[in-house]
Scaffold this active site. Structure first.
Site, PDB file in Angstrom:
ATOM      1  N   ALA A  58     -20.456  56.129 -83.386  1.00 58.81           N
ATOM      2  CA  ALA A  58     -22.022  55.773 -82.870  1.00 58.81           C
ATOM      3  C   ALA A  58     -22.017  55.739 -81.314  1.00 58.81           C
ATOM      4  CB  ALA A  58     -22.505  55.047 -83.748  1.00 58.81           C
ATOM      5  N   GLN A 100     -21.280  61.197 -82.186  1.00 50.23           N
ATOM      6  CA  GLN A 100     -22.511  60.909 -83.072  1.00 50.23           C
ATOM      7  C   GLN A 100     -23.639  60.131 -82.349  1.00 50.23           C
ATOM      8  OE1 GLN A 100     -22.134  57.503 -85.787  1.00 50.23           O
ATOM      9  NE2 GLN A 100     -22.442  59.217 -87.545  1.00 50.23           N
ATOM     10  N   TYR A 177     -29.369  52.279 -90.164  1.00 46.05           N
ATOM     11  CA  TYR A 177     -29.716  52.327 -88.818  1.00 46.05           C
ATOM     12  C   TYR A 177     -30.837  53.101 -88.756  1.00 46.05           C
ATOM     13  CZ  TYR A 177     -25.008  50.614 -88.384  1.00 46.05           C
ATOM     14  OH  TYR A 177     -24.002  49.874 -88.575  1.00 46.05           O
ATOM     15  N   ARG A 225     -25.560  62.818 -90.351  1.00 41.98           N
ATOM     16  CA  ARG A 225     -25.091  61.941 -91.453  1.00 41.98           C
ATOM     17  C   ARG A 225     -26.161  61.509 -92.292  1.00 41.98           C
ATOM     18  NH1 ARG A 225     -20.161  57.744 -91.201  1.00 41.98           N
ATOM     19  NH2 ARG A 225     -19.072  59.527 -92.048  1.00 41.98           N
TER      20      ARG A 225
END
Length: 371
Positions: A58, A100, A177, A225
């Protein structure tokens, strides 16, 4: 039957097989978000190990969106060069280099799990609502101007990712998140157009997806995702996830990476081998979109069965690849498919039934690397 070692193409990108290395936060070694030799060694080894895709962890689109000080970022042009080096190392190993894009929202500004949590956060955190994740410091509620700025940050980060020669981009809308915080009624209690109804709660990820897709060449695939469920009564659930994925498909998303949970500490996750695969199957069938399955997929036969039964189109592994960077090689041997896995000849020894290396080439007659 879909073969674990069959190649596939999305837009203009061909993946050599259906094994991907999921993004795994390392919580260390990044220098103000810049990738370092740690990240290069970590990810390049998994590309050499035979995976078809390797995704960098990430990477925060804003500095305040990092989970910890040690996380990767791509919030400035200074990040492009180091990311380009990282992407090139993955590609040299034969895998599609991916990144990502993420923002931690109210779960930002934390210490790695193996360190004591700081008494106070290092920076102010922003979220859809001023509701703290259990045990975390409370965030401030984002203004509409901040929301729009964050959407733009995702788009600019996508442009930087393309400049760094990542050949696939995944947007992180899972695990509690920021994007997931907007989706779940447990974390989003806004009464404006960015909350409330399903349409309001999905607005952030839809607008961010449109912005990212517009910032990318048509030749590059876009994945998202999601957590298909919060595992908490009254939270985000699988039927809502299916409806969202129908929308994302219409916005140019090519694959849904189906995970779950992370937005509420009350979650009760039924952990077990492949525990998230039913969610992937539901999204695949309900939304009519390609999906990647992830979560306690550790064995070659297990991975192949998921594909054979049509539950998913791609298998993502994470912790299994931490234990064994060469998991794809081992899987090919166990499934009798070493002929289908093209890897660097220095590593190309194949496994026999006893699990020992066998020489494919006579000593002194090894061909030059050809990836």
């Amino acid at each position: 039957m879909t073969d674990l070692f069959s190649s596939f193409t999305q837009r203009g990108v061909t993946f050599r097989n259906r094994i991907g290395i999921a993004p795994m936060c390392q919580y260390c070694c990044a220098d103000d978000g810049l990738p370092t030799d740690w990240h290069l060694a970590h990810l390049a080894s998994r590309a050499v190990g035979g995976a078809g895709m390797v995704c960098a962890e990430a990477s925060a689109v804003e500095a305040i969106g990092r989970i910890s000080h040690g996380d990767l970022g791509i919030w400035s042009d200074a990040h492009i060069g180091p990311h380009k080096r990282l992407a090139a190392a993955i590609a040299a190993g034969g895998a599609v280099p991916a990144i990502q894009l993420a923002h931690a929202g109210r779960k930002a500004s934390r210490a790695p799990a193996w360190y004591p949590a700081p008494a106070t956060p290092s920076w102010d955190c922003a979220a859809p609502s001023a509701l703290a994740f259990q045990g975390f410091a409370p965030p401030h509620e984002m203004s509409e101007a901040e929301i729009l700025e964050t959407i733009d940050a995702f788009a600019v980060a996508a442009k930087r990712s393309v400049a760094a020669v990542y050949n696939m981009i995944e947007m992180h809308a899972a695990h509690g998140y920021l994007s997931h915080q907007f989706l779940s009624p447990l974390s989003n209690q806004r009464s404006d157009k960015w909350g409330g109804s399903f349409e309001g709660r999905t607005r952030f990820i839809r607008e961010a997806t449109k912005a990212v897709r517009a910032a990318m060449p048509d030749s590059l695939p876009l994945w998202v995702r999601i957590s298909h469920t919060d595992w908490v009564d009254g939270g985000w659930d699988t039927p809502e996830a299916i409806e969202l994925c129908k929308m994302l498909k219409g916005l140019g998303v090519d694959m849904i990476d189906v995970s779950s949970g992370g937005v509420d500490a009350r979650q009760k996750i039924p952990l077990g081998p492949g525990y998230q695969v039913p969610g992937a199957e539901a999204v695949k069938k309900g939304a009519g979109i390609a999906v990647a399955a992830v979560g306690l997929i550790t064995e070659a036969k297990q991975a192949q069965e998921i594909l054979t039964s049509g539950k998913a189109d791609v298998i993502l592994i994470a912790r299994a690849s931490l234990r064994d960077p060469y998991w794809p090689m081992r899987a090919a041997a166990e499934l009798g498919r070493t002929d289908a896995l093209k890897i660097a000849p220095q590593y190309d020894r194949g496994w026999n039934t006893l699990g020992k290396w066998e020489m494919d080439f006579p000593v002194g007659d090894t061909p030059q690397p050809s990836l």
